[in-house]
Design an enzyme around this catalytic site. Structure first.
Site, PDB file in Angstrom:
ATOM      1  N   ILE A  87       2.620 -49.119  21.398  1.00  0.00           N
ATOM      2  CA  ILE A  87       3.011 -49.330  20.006  1.00  0.00           C
ATOM      3  C   ILE A  87       2.609 -48.114  19.178  1.00  0.00           C
ATOM      4  O   ILE A  87       1.453 -47.693  19.199  1.00  0.00           O
ATOM      5  CB  ILE A  87       2.354 -50.604  19.454  1.00  0.00           C
ATOM      6  CG1 ILE A  87       2.835 -51.805  20.275  1.00  0.00           C
ATOM      7  CG2 ILE A  87       2.657 -50.775  17.969  1.00  0.00           C
ATOM      8  CD1 ILE A  87       2.041 -53.054  20.061  1.00  0.00           C
ATOM      9  N   CYS A  88       3.580 -47.567  18.470  1.00  0.00           N
ATOM     10  CA  CYS A  88       3.362 -46.385  17.640  1.00  0.00           C
ATOM     11  C   CYS A  88       3.015 -46.824  16.222  1.00  0.00           C
ATOM     12  O   CYS A  88       3.887 -47.035  15.386  1.00  0.00           O
ATOM     13  CB  CYS A  88       4.619 -45.518  17.645  1.00  0.00           C
ATOM     14  SG  CYS A  88       4.441 -43.979  16.719  1.00  0.00           S
ATOM     15  N   MET A  89       1.721 -47.010  15.989  1.00  0.00           N
ATOM     16  CA  MET A  89       1.217 -47.373  14.661  1.00  0.00           C
ATOM     17  C   MET A  89      -0.095 -46.638  14.446  1.00  0.00           C
ATOM     18  O   MET A  89      -1.025 -46.773  15.249  1.00  0.00           O
ATOM     19  CB  MET A  89       0.978 -48.882  14.549  1.00  0.00           C
ATOM     20  CG  MET A  89       2.234 -49.711  14.435  1.00  0.00           C
ATOM     21  SD  MET A  89       1.947 -51.506  14.422  1.00  0.00           S
ATOM     22  CE  MET A  89       0.649 -51.707  13.231  1.00  0.00           C
TER      23      MET A  89
END
Length: 161
Positions: A87-89
């Site tokens: 997850i790209c956060m």
């Protein structure tokens, strides 16, 4: 862990948690709700998908360091979900993390990011059945953190997914 008790008290059944092998450091989290006006919600209804299953692994020094979070199923496209379910956060990185964040808040932010990034349930033949792997998620996450440390964190246009 107080976090677990707080989630059990949620009245809106937004998420539910199951411990993996009874470990307080390894959770499977079911995300039951995303924005009901989104294409992802429509995908969930059309495919009879009751929840998005994620795995959260907590470091020994949590809440001072972020958990490692990845999608297990269904296989998603876009919505800032990358190879392996990574997850790209920014808030999931040491630089973006705050010890004040709760699991509930992180999950609500993730749900919003999925919708903002035009997340969809993968329906491509063959690919939709392939499981995400932890090893691939960890490698992808490491790579994306390195890239963002070099170039910064920006919010791409919605059309970029």
């Amino acid at each position: 862990m107080k976090e677990l008790q707080d989630i059990a008290r949620l009245s809106d059944r937004f998420i539910s948690v199951e411990l993996v092998d009874e470990s307080l450091f390894d959770w499977n989290v079911k995300l039951h709700q995303v924005d009901k006006d989104s294409v992802l919600w429509q995908d969930m209804k059309e495919t009879n998908t009751e929840f998005i299953l994620l795995n959260l692994t907590f470091p020994d020094n949590f809440p001072f360091s972020p958990p490692f979070m990845r999608v297990l199923s269904p296989r998603l496209e876009n919505g800032y979900v990358l190879d392996g379910g990574a997850i790209c956060m920014e808030l999931l990185t040491p630089r973006g993390w705050s010890s004040a964040y709760t699991v509930e808040a992180v999950m609500r932010q993730f749900a919003a990011s999925l919708v903002k990034g035009q997340g969809r349930i993968c329906r491509k033949a063959g690919k939709s059945k392939k499981s995400f792997s932890r090893k691939e998620a960890e490698a992808t996450f490491k790579s994306l953190v390195k890239t963002h440390e070099k170039y910064g964190w920006v919010t791409p246009p919605v059309s970029d997914g």
